[in-house]
Design an enzyme around this catalytic site. Sequence first.
Site, PDB file in Angstrom:
ATOM      1  N   ALA A 102      45.965  42.664  32.075  1.00 57.08           N
ATOM      2  CA  ALA A 102      46.772  41.486  32.510  1.00 57.08           C
ATOM      3  C   ALA A 102      46.322  40.566  31.218  1.00 57.08           C
ATOM      4  CB  ALA A 102      46.356  40.920  33.609  1.00 57.08           C
ATOM      5  N   ASP A 103      47.205  39.533  31.016  1.00 60.04           N
ATOM      6  CA  ASP A 103      46.918  38.578  30.144  1.00 60.04           C
ATOM      7  C   ASP A 103      47.561  37.076  30.639  1.00 60.04           C
ATOM      8  OD1 ASP A 103      45.853  37.835  27.564  1.00 60.04           O
ATOM      9  OD2 ASP A 103      47.593  36.631  27.435  1.00 60.04           O
ATOM     10  N   THR A 104      46.903  36.152  30.593  1.00 66.14           N
ATOM     11  CA  THR A 104      47.220  34.825  31.089  1.00 66.14           C
ATOM     12  C   THR A 104      47.376  33.864  30.002  1.00 66.14           C
ATOM     13  OG1 THR A 104      46.130  35.107  33.193  1.00 66.14           O
ATOM     14  CG2 THR A 104      46.673  33.005  32.808  1.00 66.14           C
TER      15      THR A 104
END
Length: 209
Positions: free
Chosen positions: A87-89
């Site tokens: 994931a990447d935010t």
Amino acid sequence: MTAPTGRHPREGGDPARQAPRLILASASPRRLDLLARIGVTPDAIDPAEIDEAALKAELPPHHARRLATAKALAVAARHSGAIVLAADTVVAAGRRILPKAGDEDSARVCLNLLSGRRHHVLTAVTVIDAGGRARHRLSNSIVAFKPLTVAEVEAYLESGEWRGKAGGYAIQGRAEALVRRLSGSHSGVVGLPLFETRALLIATGLVLG
């Protein structure tokens, strides 16, 4: 770094057959805690350690999706036959991608920019299944901060919660008291949208409660 095993039988398969290992491509303790909320414990944690710099003129949604995919692919190459979750935010003010605050000055700039206005928090999730197929989801939440006083900004900086956080704040900590409205996924703002993540894991054949 390994974590306690938390394997699940594959849907419609032989219960005696061992399910693929689940690898979390992140060292974030927050993502590990969020997975635990849906009853998932990765078999191993293997951070991708990729270059996270934005490309020239790259828009926030594309940036988040590109990095989540790159992380998943990098880790999948090291774990053949495993399920990989990455994931990447990204915190974005308009088209501007805010940095992960590394010092007080950068955190202060972020907080002053976000003060009294809405911004987007985008978390992209990529899951690569045991056969190498990649699936993707994107969570887009809108967060509105109250107008922040100088004293509120300085008090938050003293807390140290901003260190390494996209946009210079952590909604799961003291910053939540500064948020007047949130539309979207709270877990997505923390760093892993559980609705989207659960759907992706189930699509790989994992049985979740």
